[in-house]
Design a protein around this motif. Structure first.
Motif: not given
Lengths: 256, 273
Positions: A46, A49, A216, A219
């Motif tokens: 994460q 990303q 999510r 994250l």
């Protein structure tokens, strides 16, 4: 001897590595879905990303916390000075402070939102409200626990109360002060994130809230890691300053 | 004789009005006259009001009854001409030894106003004083790097640095081992011989009081009263050897008898009043 010394120094990292390994293995072997409980590897991904978003939110949370924390140092020290130096202030203010400190800060955030709207105000104020109490208590304790003999020695010389406070009380309370900073800084982060989650439009708390509502979790966990790292760095910073400035209070460990 | 330097006349002290109303006094009917340069010791069991006596002498407490004159003037507040040291050295751990000794000069006039300008000079003075009690070479060490006896020497230096006319010591050697204590007796004896200030030593060590003092007062416990005044006519300068002479032992023995006597009413069947 040197072996065990260096082992001691690296032991936190070693422990962290072991925990991460066990965590990853557990998640994989038990096949836990990542929207329930993501593993370290996934959380790390994460970071790759969402580097920009995490950095931006992290920075925001950081400086909001620092402003709130700065406020709490100023107010905490002044209030502690007042309470510790005056018997009357001690008797009258202290019980109210304790009552105030017992109020859950999460309950205060909605009120702050009404007063200051969504945004920075509630974050700064929550960080401040949650973190100034330990500073106040520690300064007050340091000032109030003077040896009576030393006070006699100085009073007989015509020392004013102010002299005693500045020459003896304040330096004496410095170790307490630094100890309280270490506690307070972690609390301040809690305060900021709390406000961001309930009433924010940016910052790590807001990011985690949003990520959580979209399931999510990797994250959201990454957000947790950012907070943890920031709090740890600040804690270490204050430990370092403490050792530098009030080494006399930690002589036991230094003498060896 | 000239007018006494310390002059207590029928001094009574109750710590607050409530105790005063109950006629409960910490010290009762204290009278004593001390001459300039005289070394007196006050001995007695713990809790007999010895420390109260010190507070009265330094002006930290005002008597409920009676009058106290020091140097011819009535005592009205804290007396800057006195220096104090206690059983605990209570040095500030963040200051070096010489820094601790300098502390009074930062507070008491006339040194206070000239402290910044003449700091060098005062520091030399503090260092010289430390050297005179055998702390040469330890001036820049921190108190926690010194032994208990050394800390107590530094504490006495702190009490003396502003050249007080009167040194008040409240069981200053009580926490030290016997050998260190004797060393410090000699250090104090030499300081007193050299500078001729008044000393009021509160102690429960009879040998200490007889070795050091010109006059020993024995105090009884609650009420705190002086029961005996004993002049010590041992010639000065006194050497530690004197403590092994029969005469010395006789005086100690005699004083011990008074302390026993002054405590008897507590255990006795008849209590006066």
């Amino acid at each position: 001897m040197t072996m065990s010394k260096s082992f001691e120094r690296w032991s936190p990292l070693l422990l962290l590595a072991v925990i991460l390994l066990v965590w990853e293995l557990a998640v994989r072997l038990l096949r836990v879905p990542d929207f329930i409980f993501p593993g370290p590897v996934q959380i790390t991904q994460q970071f790759g990303q969402f580097t920009g978003a995490l950095m931006e939110a992290g920075w925001k949370t950081f400086w909001v916390t620092m402003v709130g924390f700065g406020l709490s140092i100023v107010v905490g020290v002044l209030l502690g000075f007042l309470i510790g130096s005056s018997r009357l202030a001690y008797a009258s203010v202290y019980p109210l402070m304790v009552a105030f400190n017992a109020v859950p800060k999460a309950a205060v955030v909605p009120i702050l939102v009404v007063w200051f709207g969504i945004g920075l105000g509630p974050g700064i104020l929550t960080a401040f409200l949650i973190s100034f109490f330990p500073i106040t208590v520690n300064i007050a304790t340091g000032l109030a626990t003077l040896e009576p003999e030393l006070e006699d020695v100085l009073r007989v010389l015509g020392a004013r109360r102010w002299d005693v406070l500045i020459k003896v009380g304040l330096p004496r309370s410095m170790p307490y002060f630094y100890a309280s900073l270490k506690v307070s800084i972690t609390l301040a982060f809690v305060g900021t994130v709390l406000a961001e989650m309930t009433a924010g439009d940016s910052g790590i708390g807001y990011l985690m809230q949003t990520a959580g509502s979209q399931q999510r979790l990797p994250l959201a966990f990454a957000g947790l890691v950012v907070i943890g790292v920031m709090a740890m760095i600040m804690y270490e910073l204050f430990s370092w300053i403490e050792k530098r400035t009030t080494g006399w209070a930690h002589r036991g460990s230094q003498a060896i | 004789m000239t007018t006494p330097f310390v002059d207590f006349r029928n001094v009574w002290l109750a710590y607050n009005d409530e105790l005063l109303a109950q006629n409960h006094f910490a010290v009762e009917d204290i009278s004593l006259q001390v001459h300039e340069g005289e070394f007196i010791a006050i001995v007695g069991p713990s809790g007999c009001g010895k420390s109260t006596f010190m507070k009265l002498t330094t002006g930290l407490k005002m008597p409920s009854r009676g009058t106290i004159h020091i140097g011819g003037d009535p005592v009205t507040g804290p007396l800057k001409i006195s220096g104090m040291a206690f059983q605990a050295p209570s040095l500030l751990p963040w200051r070096t030894t010489v820094g601790n000794v300098l502390l009074p000069l930062e507070i008491v006039e006339p040194y206070r106003s000239s402290f910044k300008a003449r700091r060098k000079e005062y520091e030399e003075k503090a260092r010289a004083l430390l050297k005179s009690v055998g702390l040469g070479g330890y001036e820049d060490k921190f108190p926690w790097q010194l032994s208990g006896g050394m800390q107590q020497r530094a504490s006495i230096c702190r009490a003396l640095v502003h050249e007080p006319k009167m040194l008040l010591l409240d069981e200053p050697f009580g926490a030290l081992d016997a050998f260190t204590r004797e060393e410090l007796w000699c250090a104090l004896r030499d300081l007193h011989a050299a500078q001729k200030f008044n000393v009021i030593l509160v102690t429960h060590d009879l040998r200490e009081s007889v070795f050091l003092a010109d006059t020993v007062y024995v105090m009884s416990r609650s009420p705190g009263r002086f029961v005996v005044k004993r002049d010590i006519d041992l010639p000065r300068p006194r050497d530690l050897e004197v403590t092994y002479t029969p005469k010395f032992t006789d005086i100690v023995h005699e004083l011990r008898g008074h302390i026993g006597a002054s405590r008897q009413p507590v255990g006795g069947s008849t209590v006066p009043q």
